[in-house]
Design an enzyme around this catalytic site. Structure first.
Site, PDB file in Angstrom:
ATOM      1  N   HIS A 163       0.500 -11.633   0.625  1.00  0.00           N
ATOM      2  CA  HIS A 163      -0.552 -10.776   0.060  1.00  0.00           C
ATOM      3  C   HIS A 163      -1.372 -11.449  -1.049  1.00  0.00           C
ATOM      4  O   HIS A 163      -2.586 -11.287  -1.127  1.00  0.00           O
ATOM      5  CB  HIS A 163       0.080  -9.476  -0.464  1.00  0.00           C
ATOM      6  CG  HIS A 163      -0.860  -8.321  -0.507  1.00  0.00           C
ATOM      7  ND1 HIS A 163      -0.482  -7.032  -0.283  1.00  0.00           N
ATOM      8  CD2 HIS A 163      -2.200  -8.260  -0.734  1.00  0.00           C
ATOM      9  CE1 HIS A 163      -1.524  -6.227  -0.375  1.00  0.00           C
ATOM     10  NE2 HIS A 163      -2.589  -6.959  -0.655  1.00  0.00           N
ATOM     11  N   TYR A 222       0.852  -1.190   0.000  1.00  0.00           N
ATOM     12  CA  TYR A 222       0.000   0.000   0.000  1.00  0.00           C
ATOM     13  C   TYR A 222       0.891   1.243   0.000  1.00  0.00           C
ATOM     14  O   TYR A 222       1.603   1.529   0.966  1.00  0.00           O
ATOM     15  CB  TYR A 222      -0.914   0.052   1.239  1.00  0.00           C
ATOM     16  CG  TYR A 222      -1.899  -1.101   1.378  1.00  0.00           C
ATOM     17  CD1 TYR A 222      -2.161  -1.980   0.331  1.00  0.00           C
ATOM     18  CD2 TYR A 222      -2.580  -1.305   2.573  1.00  0.00           C
ATOM     19  CE1 TYR A 222      -3.062  -3.034   0.472  1.00  0.00           C
ATOM     20  CE2 TYR A 222      -3.489  -2.354   2.719  1.00  0.00           C
ATOM     21  CZ  TYR A 222      -3.707  -3.211   1.665  1.00  0.00           C
ATOM     22  OH  TYR A 222      -4.601  -4.246   1.821  1.00  0.00           O
TER      23      TYR A 222
END
Ligand SMILES: NC(=O)c1ccc[n+]([C@@H]2O[C@H](COP(=O)([O-])OP(=O)(O)OC[C@H]3O[C@@H](n4cnc5c(N)ncnc54)[C@H](OP(=O)(O)O)[C@@H]3O)[C@@H](O)[C@H]2O)c1
Length: 309
Positions: free
Chosen positions: A117, A58
């Site tokens: 992820h 992110y």
């Protein structure tokens, strides 16, 4: 239900987690906006949403930096989850760097939940977890998690790392997206926690008109907002933890209150019954991907992997 058992780990954590996407990369948004996000996260923690979810991807680590600032002084009472995305060319040094980078940006000595992820079948997970498990034994990682793994990918992973326990899988789960969540909820193989990302369907909240009517009616019955009904319903599902992103204080307060909302078993059932999927066949040539000049969509898995860090 403010606290809930976190899968089979033996610990109880806040039932609703705070998501941390949308902060951009460093210098993208004005400092004022970042301060607002820091205040929002702090407020959420004060109101009991002590479970915080971020990722090194992110904003290229910027979200982790912001979380690190927000958790200063309250780290000990939070359950902090982050993610990393291993690729097949990563050696043990790269894995160490990825983890140590996250620890540094988060300004912490330990990560409660370290998650993969996205699945990537080219990665040798055995070697990755060999490195990570040493950090777990040293106290820098408490639990391992995965994200976006299908039930099949999850069992393949468990076979490949039989001695490593996977505490959770973070998947999209909301009133519209249910297929994978439902499979996991009925799975006999995977008993870990299910972290429901995009629980409010990215702000759209419901999927269909019929759901909108039902959720509105229940909102009036309990004198709460539609989003609170949806969050309370997700919370009522065994092993499910909604991870909701809110940048505004009003939304943060609203979400924290949802942890205390108890829906009747009949109402939970009604919502679950409305949870339908429409499965249709889409011809690949009819699928159009929209990108931006700065961010072109990948058209093949190879293109995506080629461009990974
Ligand atoms: N593991 C993965 O691959 C993955 C993928 C996607 C997301 N995630 C995680 O899941 C988190 C949440 O997902 P998401 O951001 O996609 O979707 P989401 O949480 O379903 O939706 C976020 C949107 O809902 C709004 N909202 C928040 N609380 C509300 C409320 N009480 N009433 C009305 N609207 C409300 C937010 O507005 P404001 O922001 O304006 O308050 C924002 O526009 C992410 O931040 C991330 O941590 C993980």
């Amino acid at each position: 239900m403010q606290y809930k058992p976190f899968g089979e780990t033996g610990v109880r954590i806040a039932g609703i987690g705070q998501g941390t996407t949308g902060m951009g990369t460093k210098h993208l948004f004005p400092n004022e906006y970042i301060q607002k996000r820091i205040h929002a996260l702090k407020l959420g923690i004060d109101l009991g949403m002590t479970f915080v979810d971020t990722a090194s991807l992110y904003g290229n680590g910027f979200s982790e930096e912001v979380v690190g600032i927000a958790l200063k002084g309250v780290r000990h009472k939070c359950f902090l989850a982050t993610k990393f995305y291993p690729h097949e060319k990563m050696n043990s040094q790269d894995i160490r760097q990825a983890l140590e980078g996250s620890l540094e940006r988060l300004q912490t000595d330990w990560i409660d939940l370290y998650q993969i992820h996205w699945p990537n079948h080219r990665v040798k997970y055995q070697s990755v977890f060999e490195v990570l498990d040493k950090y777990r034994m040293g106290g820098a990682i408490r639990f391992f998690g995965i994200c976006n793994f299908t039930p099949q990918e999850t069992s393949a992973l468990s076979k490949c790392i039989p001695d490593i326990s996977i505490a959770s899988n973070e998947i999209e789960l909301n009133l519209q997206a249910r297929l994978m969540g439902n499979e996991f909820l009925h799975s006999h193989d995977f008993k870990g926690a299910l972290l429901a990302y995009s629980p409010l369907n990215q702000g759209r909240i419901v999927g269909t008109e019929a759901q909108a009517r039902l959720i509105r009616t229940l909102g009036e019955k309990y004198r709460v907002t539609p989003s609170q009904v949806v969050l309370a319903w997700l919370l009522s599902l065994e092993r499910v933890f909604p991870i909701v992103k809110a940048a505004t204080q009003r939304h943060i307060k609203n979400n924290a209150e949802a942890m205390h909302l108890v829906l009747s078993p009949e109402d939970i059932q009604q919502i679950s019954n409305s949870w339908g999927d429409e499965i249709f066949e889409a011809k690949p040539e009819r699928i159009k991907l929209r990108g931006t000049p700065q961010r072109k969509p990948y058209l093949t898995e190879e293109e995506a992997i080629e461009n990974s860090p």
